[in-house]
Structure formats: C-alpha cells, structure tokens
Design an enzyme around this catalytic site. Structure first.
Site, PDB file in Angstrom:
ATOM      1  N   LYS A  55       0.849  -1.199   0.000  1.00 39.41           N
ATOM      2  CA  LYS A  55       0.000   0.000   0.000  1.00 39.41           C
ATOM      3  C   LYS A  55       0.877   1.239   0.000  1.00 39.41           C
ATOM      4  O   LYS A  55       0.659   2.181  -0.770  1.00 39.41           O
ATOM      5  CB  LYS A  55      -0.904   0.017   1.239  1.00 39.41           C
ATOM      6  N   GLN A  99      -5.583  -1.489   9.454  1.00 37.65           N
ATOM      7  CA  GLN A  99      -5.534  -2.838   8.902  1.00 37.65           C
ATOM      8  C   GLN A  99      -6.241  -3.833   9.830  1.00 37.65           C
ATOM      9  O   GLN A  99      -5.989  -3.857  11.032  1.00 37.65           O
ATOM     10  CB  GLN A  99      -4.057  -3.235   8.705  1.00 37.65           C
ATOM     11  N   ASP A 122     -11.702   2.939   3.626  1.00 42.23           N
ATOM     12  CA  ASP A 122     -12.131   1.534   3.583  1.00 42.23           C
ATOM     13  C   ASP A 122     -13.643   1.421   3.392  1.00 42.23           C
ATOM     14  O   ASP A 122     -14.147   0.361   3.041  1.00 42.23           O
ATOM     15  CB  ASP A 122     -11.799   0.861   4.930  1.00 42.23           C
TER      16      ASP A 122
HETATM   17  N1  GUN Z   1      -7.623  -6.720   5.861  1.00 43.43           N
HETATM   18  C1  GUN Z   1      -7.848  -7.448   4.735  1.00 43.43           C
HETATM   19  N2  GUN Z   1      -8.457  -6.689   3.801  1.00 43.43           N
HETATM   20  C2  GUN Z   1      -8.611  -5.466   4.337  1.00 43.43           C
HETATM   21  C3  GUN Z   1      -9.152  -4.255   3.839  1.00 43.43           C
HETATM   22  O1  GUN Z   1      -9.638  -4.134   2.709  1.00 43.43           O
HETATM   23  N3  GUN Z   1      -9.108  -3.207   4.708  1.00 43.43           N
HETATM   24  C4  GUN Z   1      -8.587  -3.305   5.951  1.00 43.43           C
HETATM   25  N4  GUN Z   1      -8.620  -2.231   6.730  1.00 43.43           N
HETATM   26  N5  GUN Z   1      -8.086  -4.416   6.436  1.00 43.43           N
HETATM   27  C5  GUN Z   1      -8.090  -5.491   5.632  1.00 43.43           C
END
Ligand code: GUN
Length: 299
Positions: A55, A99, A122
């Site tokens: 990311k 996350q 998100d």
């Molecule tokens: N963990 C796995 N996929 C995601 C996601 O799309 N967003 C977040 N915040 N955590 C994750």
C-alpha cells in the site's frame, strides 16, 4: 463451452493506478495539496505486513503521501483510539485505513466507528455503509467490492437486469458487493453457509461473486454457461507438488473446473487481489477531493 476470457487483474489494476496518478497530479496542480493516506498496522501478522508495504509503495508511486503507523501487538484500545483521533485532526491525512484483523484486546467496531467518515477510505464506517445502502453518490465504497464492480462493468457487459449471486455475507465484501450490484439494477441473491441448494442458486447466476474463504468451493457444474465469475477468495493450501511444507494460493472457485463454463473469470492470484489497493488509492484521491470541496473525478 470453451474460451472464457481470463480477466487480468494485474493489468486492469495497473491501468486504474495510472488513471489515479493522472487525476492526482491534476488535483495537486489545482489545489496545491497532495493527498495523504495513513495506514495503521497493529501487530506483526506477516500477510498484513506485506499488504501494508505494498500500500505504502503504490501510494507514493501514484504521487500521494503515505504515512505508516506500526504499533505493537499489545497496543491498548485507548492508545489506538488516540492515534485515530490524531489522524482525524491531521489536515495532511485525507484517508485512514486501520488494517484488519486487530488483536483480541481491541474492539474492532469501536475503532472503525472512531474514524472520521470523510477519511474512511475503507468504507467500513456505518455512515458510509448506510450511504451505500441508500445508494448515495457520496458514499466511500469498500475497496474490494468496488474493484469487483469495475471488473464486472468492463467484462460482464450490461449489468442491468442480470441475475447476480454473491456468495458470502461479510461486511467487508459480501454485503457491500450486493448493495453495489443492486444499485446497478441487478437481481441480487446473497448466499451463505446456511443457503439450501447452493449449487442450484449458483447455476441460475449470470454474475457470480465468490467471497467465502473456502478453497475451491465453487465447482465447474455450478457455473452457468457464459457467466461472469469473480473470485475474491485468497486461500493458502498445502502444495506438496512444490516440495515438502510448501503452499500455494487458491480462490473460492475451482478455476480449472470452471474456466470451461464461464464467459469471463478471474484467476487467483492475479485477479481481484491487485484491484483492492488500486481502489484504495482511488478512494484516497476521492476523499481528498471531497475534503477540498472539489468534484470527484470519474475513475
Ligand atoms: N484486511 C484485509 N483486507 C482489508 C481491507 O480491505 N481493509 C482493511 N482495513 N483491512 C483489511
């Protein structure tokens, strides 16, 4: 039937990132501000560490700022909430992603609720969930289902009126995916672990999105001829053929069995996976535009 289109998620995501980078450059030139994304990782889960690294790298490659916050696995809920409040108040931060999953001492819902909905890239805050449910244009839409929708619009032909089956009812993928497909005027069914006659439900679908986390659950004869199949599953299974103790990634769909039935299908890896981060970057730019009072770019 043969000749399914194998959807190249890597190339599709690279294209999307290029468009985000172009629109981000235009936004920076006109507003004088660079969109910023803060990612918070609690603990040292190896898969999450890889995601967070990717990311950060792709955010910078798109011309945006990346802020990384790595906290110990023992972090208290209070300390995490303090950080979220600081990020909410920081004008350099346009998007916040915490996350998931979080360690057991932390109440996930309380953390998601603390994120400013305007910075909720998100799309997990109930304000954004509610906006998506009522079809509001200014919702922040969860990244994985948004990526799936973009692929469906490109490869699935006209969506309006189609029978769509979403396999899985999670808050992160299944429910928002169903809401997005409904907004596109599909006839949507959500199937899950208690669904009766699951194979029959799948066979009726012209669009099939699998997001259950069960390796190879969708069999070849579950797929209607010509259906568009989107596989969100990322499951690690033993792969003794690669050597002792080795593993490989597979989806929720038995790709080899389904590819002869589908009209278009995503592989795992290299299908939906790369789209999630690309959509996160898109959402970060959209959040920055909203916060600056600038119209959202079409991406
Ligand atoms: N963990 C796995 N996929 C995601 C996601 O799309 N967003 C977040 N915040 N955590 C994750």
């Amino acid at each position: 039937m043969n000749g399914a289109t194998i959807i190249d998620g890597k190339a599709f995501a690279a294209d999307l990132r290029a468009r985000v980078a172009e629109r981000a450059a235009a936004f920076i030139a006109t507003s004088g501000t660079t969109p910023g994304l803060a990612v918070v990782l609690v603990g040292e889960d190896p898969a999450s560490q890889v995601y967070v690294r990717n990311k950060a790298k792709q955010t910078v490659e798109c011309g945006m700022r990346s802020f990384e916050h790595r906290l110990s696995v023992e972090t208290s809920q209070g300390d995490l909430l303090d950080l979220v409040h600081r990020l909410n108040a920081d004008p350099a931060v346009n998007g916040i992603l915490v996350q998931l999953p979080l360690p057991p001492q932390i109440d996930e819902a309380a953390v998601l609720a603390a994120i400013d909905p305007a910075k909720d890239v998100d799309g997990f805050h109930v304000v954004n969930t509610g906006k998506l449910a009522v079809g509001a244009a200014d919702a922040m839409v969860p990244c994985t289902p948004l990526g799936c929708l973009m692929m469906l619009k490109h490869y699935g032909g006209e969506l309006s009126g189609k029978r769509a089956l979403v396999l899985g009812r999670s808050n992160i993928v299944g429910k928002p995916m169903a809401a997005l497909l409904l907004k596109e005027s599909c006839t949507v069914t959500i199937a899950h672990s208690r669904t009766r006659d699951l194979a029959d439900e799948c066979r009726r679908a012209e669009i099939l999105v699998a997001a259950v986390g069960r390796p190879h659950m969708v069999k070849g004869d579950w797929v209607a001829p010509g259906a568009t199949v989107i596989d969100v599953g990322i499951n690690r299974i033993p792969a003794p053929e690669k050597g002792e103790g080795k593993t490989r990634l597979v989806g929720d769909v038995d790709f080899d069995a389904c590819v002869g039935h589908a009209g278009a299908i995503t592989p795992v890896p290299g299908g939906v996976g790369p789209m999630t981060i690309a959509c996160l970057l898109r959402n970060t730019l959209v959040a920055a535009c909203d916060q600056a009072g600038v119209a959202r770019p079409e991406i």
